[in-house]
Design a protein around this motif. Structure first.
Motif, PDB file in Angstrom:
ATOM      1  N   ASP A 179       0.795  -1.232   0.000  1.00 20.55           N
ATOM      2  CA  ASP A 179       0.000   0.000   0.000  1.00 20.55           C
ATOM      3  C   ASP A 179       0.831   1.288   0.000  1.00 20.55           C
ATOM      4  OD1 ASP A 179       1.014  -0.036   2.580  1.00 20.55           O
ATOM      5  OD2 ASP A 179      -0.900  -0.539   3.532  1.00 20.55           O
ATOM      6  N   GLY A 180       2.157   1.179  -0.016  1.00 16.42           N
ATOM      7  CA  GLY A 180       3.007   2.363  -0.065  1.00 16.42           C
ATOM      8  C   GLY A 180       3.126   3.126   1.238  1.00 16.42           C
ATOM      9  N   LEU A 181       2.540   2.613   2.321  1.00 19.74           N
ATOM     10  CA  LEU A 181       2.631   3.305   3.602  1.00 19.74           C
ATOM     11  C   LEU A 181       4.036   3.163   4.182  1.00 19.74           C
ATOM     12  CD1 LEU A 181      -0.758   2.417   5.358  1.00 19.74           C
ATOM     13  CD2 LEU A 181      -0.129   4.526   4.172  1.00 19.74           C
ATOM     14  N   THR A 182       4.537   4.249   4.772  1.00 21.86           N
ATOM     15  CA  THR A 182       5.866   4.270   5.369  1.00 21.86           C
ATOM     16  C   THR A 182       5.782   4.206   6.886  1.00 21.86           C
ATOM     17  OG1 THR A 182       5.868   6.685   5.474  1.00 21.86           O
ATOM     18  CG2 THR A 182       6.762   5.679   3.474  1.00 21.86           C
ATOM     19  N   GLN A 183       6.914   3.926   7.504  1.00 25.73           N
ATOM     20  CA  GLN A 183       6.973   3.962   8.961  1.00 25.73           C
ATOM     21  C   GLN A 183       6.664   5.382   9.443  1.00 25.73           C
ATOM     22  OE1 GLN A 183       9.989   1.623  11.130  1.00 25.73           O
ATOM     23  NE2 GLN A 183      11.000   1.382   9.152  1.00 25.73           N
ATOM     24  N   PRO A 184       6.055   5.501  10.609  1.00 24.98           N
ATOM     25  CA  PRO A 184       5.684   6.819  11.117  1.00 24.98           C
ATOM     26  C   PRO A 184       6.906   7.641  11.528  1.00 24.98           C
ATOM     27  CG  PRO A 184       5.304   5.158  12.785  1.00 24.98           C
ATOM     28  CD  PRO A 184       5.677   4.416  11.536  1.00 24.98           C
ATOM     29  N   MET A 185       6.673   8.920  11.751  1.00 28.26           N
ATOM     30  CA  MET A 185       7.725   9.853  12.170  1.00 28.26           C
ATOM     31  C   MET A 185       7.700  10.021  13.686  1.00 28.26           C
ATOM     32  SD  MET A 185       7.041  12.595   9.104  1.00 28.26           S
ATOM     33  CE  MET A 185       5.341  12.066   8.802  1.00 28.26           C
ATOM     34  N   THR A 186       8.840  10.432  14.241  1.00 29.84           N
ATOM     35  CA  THR A 186       8.965  10.600  15.688  1.00 29.84           C
ATOM     36  C   THR A 186       9.793  11.835  16.000  1.00 29.84           C
ATOM     37  OG1 THR A 186       8.687   8.272  16.311  1.00 29.84           O
ATOM     38  CG2 THR A 186      10.017   9.642  17.783  1.00 29.84           C
ATOM     39  N   LEU A 187       9.340  12.629  16.953  1.00 32.09           N
ATOM     40  CA  LEU A 187      10.089  13.775  17.456  1.00 32.09           C
ATOM     41  C   LEU A 187      10.694  13.376  18.799  1.00 32.09           C
ATOM     42  CD1 LEU A 187      10.860  16.726  16.917  1.00 32.09           C
ATOM     43  CD2 LEU A 187       8.760  17.423  18.085  1.00 32.09           C
ATOM     44  N   MET A 188      12.000  13.073  18.795  1.00 34.79           N
ATOM     45  CA  MET A 188      12.684  12.702  20.028  1.00 34.79           C
ATOM     46  C   MET A 188      13.085  13.963  20.789  1.00 34.79           C
ATOM     47  SD  MET A 188      14.930   9.443  18.664  1.00 34.79           S
ATOM     48  CE  MET A 188      15.688   9.115  20.252  1.00 34.79           C
ATOM     49  N   ARG A 237       4.831   9.459  18.076  1.00 32.73           N
ATOM     50  CA  ARG A 237       4.658   8.722  16.813  1.00 32.73           C
ATOM     51  C   ARG A 237       3.547   9.376  16.010  1.00 32.73           C
ATOM     52  NH1 ARG A 237       3.850   2.244  16.698  1.00 32.73           N
ATOM     53  NH2 ARG A 237       6.078   2.330  17.157  1.00 32.73           N
ATOM     54  N   VAL A 238       3.865   9.712  14.750  1.00 27.68           N
ATOM     55  CA  VAL A 238       2.868  10.323  13.865  1.00 27.68           C
ATOM     56  C   VAL A 238       2.881   9.610  12.519  1.00 27.68           C
ATOM     57  CG1 VAL A 238       2.030  12.447  12.804  1.00 27.68           C
ATOM     58  CG2 VAL A 238       3.257  12.555  14.984  1.00 27.68           C
ATOM     59  N   ASP A 325       0.548   1.839   9.687  1.00 31.29           N
ATOM     60  CA  ASP A 325      -0.889   2.084   9.569  1.00 31.29           C
ATOM     61  C   ASP A 325      -1.514   2.720  10.806  1.00 31.29           C
ATOM     62  OD1 ASP A 325      -0.843  -0.088  11.278  1.00 31.29           O
ATOM     63  OD2 ASP A 325      -1.583  -1.494   9.773  1.00 31.29           O
ATOM     64  N   GLY A 326      -0.690   3.215  11.711  1.00 33.24           N
ATOM     65  CA  GLY A 326      -1.217   3.940  12.864  1.00 33.24           C
ATOM     66  C   GLY A 326      -1.392   3.118  14.115  1.00 33.24           C
ATOM     67  N   LYS A 327      -1.093   1.835  14.052  1.00 34.98           N
ATOM     68  CA  LYS A 327      -1.218   1.002  15.245  1.00 34.98           C
ATOM     69  C   LYS A 327      -0.075   1.280  16.217  1.00 34.98           C
ATOM     70  CE  LYS A 327      -3.484  -2.822  12.797  1.00 34.98           C
ATOM     71  NZ  LYS A 327      -3.376  -4.252  12.397  1.00 34.98           N
ATOM     72  N   LYS A 328      -0.300   0.984  17.492  1.00 31.61           N
ATOM     73  CA  LYS A 328       0.724   1.183  18.521  1.00 31.61           C
ATOM     74  C   LYS A 328       1.556  -0.085  18.672  1.00 31.61           C
ATOM     75  CE  LYS A 328      -2.021   4.569  21.086  1.00 31.61           C
ATOM     76  NZ  LYS A 328      -2.543   4.996  22.395  1.00 31.61           N
ATOM     77  N   THR A 329       2.107  -0.537  17.550  1.00 30.19           N
ATOM     78  CA  THR A 329       2.871  -1.777  17.541  1.00 30.19           C
ATOM     79  C   THR A 329       4.191  -1.562  16.800  1.00 30.19           C
ATOM     80  OG1 THR A 329       1.766  -2.514  15.510  1.00 30.19           O
ATOM     81  CG2 THR A 329       0.814  -3.225  17.606  1.00 30.19           C
TER      82      THR A 329
END
Length: 423
Positions: A179-188, A237-238, A325-329
């Protein structure tokens, strides 16, 4: 036709600002290593960085911890030994995954480039390329002086998003195959132990997290450096693609709200004396584009521990996929160690461009393992040597002699293990 669907033709004569034998675009781990290694091969090197600091996500995004890998070698080992000399009691400790100060790394890399004779230009953002007959002639940047061109014999794309390669028409993929979805972004971000109770602060518009299940990643994840009370927090996580205008714009706003919410949670759950001390200027991006190269690193290569005759980097960092896909996994799978071949950095269709760093030719799963900073340093170092070798051999980057590439990497302190490599 909507405004977003319109396109405009724009032509302009762009002045040549500088020319070098090797131009590296992007000053992150891959870019800095590429610049150093090419310069050590006697080439005049120009390094172009869109921000005001080198180090990539390690400084700009505060991803200030080196993940553990099996082969700590070459320029990466050198950086740890030099920059972290005050933190590490002996040279044997360079095999660990240290947390470090992003401010120290920023200063260290500035001094390192001066020592190595690399010309660094800051605040120059890649916007276009001049291509003729299968070769890249110059890159165009937006600068404080307007559009300017930088010419070279060899170019190395270390932008993280394969910006140069994509602009030149190199085929690429984005995210996972289905589906072309990428890993989410994170502000550390960082918190500092003040030694006294801190009143939790939560700005308007930010959520209250009461339980671990409320947290954006559904877990607590942080590092505390050497007991000095500096806490590095990786808990935001976004969802979204960091190479997309709308996605990254939304992510910057949402991630900052999450920072305040997570800090507020920690101040009420075990870190009552910690104050929010540093939030970086931009969000961290794990995944965007992967070029189509002469070889594509696969999940099977990673999990089976595959070896290659043209190996340029080795790692045993785990498969580490933050749910796209937005899951907390997070999909975490240990691997025993594998090779990354040189061909993954060679894009199809261009004779004098290499791509180093997380945008090499790799599948979504394979990329999740090779994307970390130590591996990117190793890939960049190999790219710098290869670019210098291509100039000397008057050869396309695809045709350089691999035994000579290996010999020169060894001369720069790189150790690649395995009977398939005669170093």
């Amino acid at each position: 036709m909507s405004a977003a669907e319109k396109s405009f033709r724009f032509e302009q004569q762009v002045p040549l600002y500088d020319a070098a034998e090797v131009v590296v675009v992007g000053g992150g781990p891959a870019g800095t290593a590429a610049a150093i290694s090419a310069a050590r091969n006697g080439k005049r090197v120009v390094l172009l960085e869109r921000s005001g600091q080198l180090g990539g996500m390690g400084t700009l995004g505060n991803v200030s911890v080196f993940m553990p890998v099996g082969n700590v070698t070459g320029i990466y080992r050198e950086i740890i030994a030099e920059m972290l000399a005050d933190y590490l009691p002996s040279q044997e400790d360079v095999s660990i995954s240290p947390q470090y100060s992003p401010f120290l790394l920023r200063h260290y890399l500035n001094e390192k480039m001066k020592k190595e004779g690399v010309e660094v230009y800051f605040h120059v953002d890649f916007v276009g390329a001049v291509r003729e007959e299968g070769r890249l002639r110059a890159v165009i940047v937006s600068s404080r002086e307007g559009l300017r061109a930088f010419a070279a014999e060899q170019f190395i794309d270390c932008t993280g998003d394969a910006r140069v390669a994509v602009e030149c028409g190199v085929p690429y993929t984005t995210g996972r195959e289905e589906d072309g979805l990428t890993q989410p972004m994170t502000l550390m971000f960082m918190m500092q132990d003040t030694g006294k109770p801190v009143t939790p602060m939560l700005p308007e518009g930010c959520e209250v997290y009461n339980d671990v299940s409320d947290l954006p990643q559904g877990r607590r994840l942080y590092w505390e450096r050497n007991g000095d009370g500096m806490l590095l927090v990786n808990m935001t996580r976004v969802k979204g693609n960091g190479a997309k205008i709308a996605d990254v714009s939304r992510a910057e706003r949402e991630a900052l709200k999450q920072v305040f919410s997570v800090a507020h949670y920690l101040q009420r759950n075990g870190f009552e004396t910690y104050a929010l001390s540093h939030v970086p200027g931009q969000i961290g991006v794990r995944e965007t584009n992967q070029i189509q190269g002469l070889y594509t690193l696969t999940e099977d290569d990673v999990t089976s521990g595959r070896r290659f005759d043209d190996v340029v980097a080795q790692t045993n960092y785990e498969i580490d996929i933050h749910s796209p896909d937005g899951k907390k996994t997070t999909d975490e799978r240990k691997v025993s160690g594998y090779d990354i071949p040189y061909r993954c950095m060679v894009p199809v269709g261009l004779d004098n461009l290499l791509v180093a760093g997380r945008a090499i030719s790799a599948t979504h799963v394979a990329m999740s393992s090779m994307r970390v900073q130590p591996t990117c340093y190793a890939l960049g170092q190999a790219a710098g040597v290869a670019a210098a070798l291509a100039i000397e051999e008057n050869a396309a980057v695809a045709d350089i002699p691999i035994p000579e590439l290996h010999r020169r990497l060894r001369a720069q302190g790189v150790r690649l293990y395995g009977t398939h490599v005669s170093l």
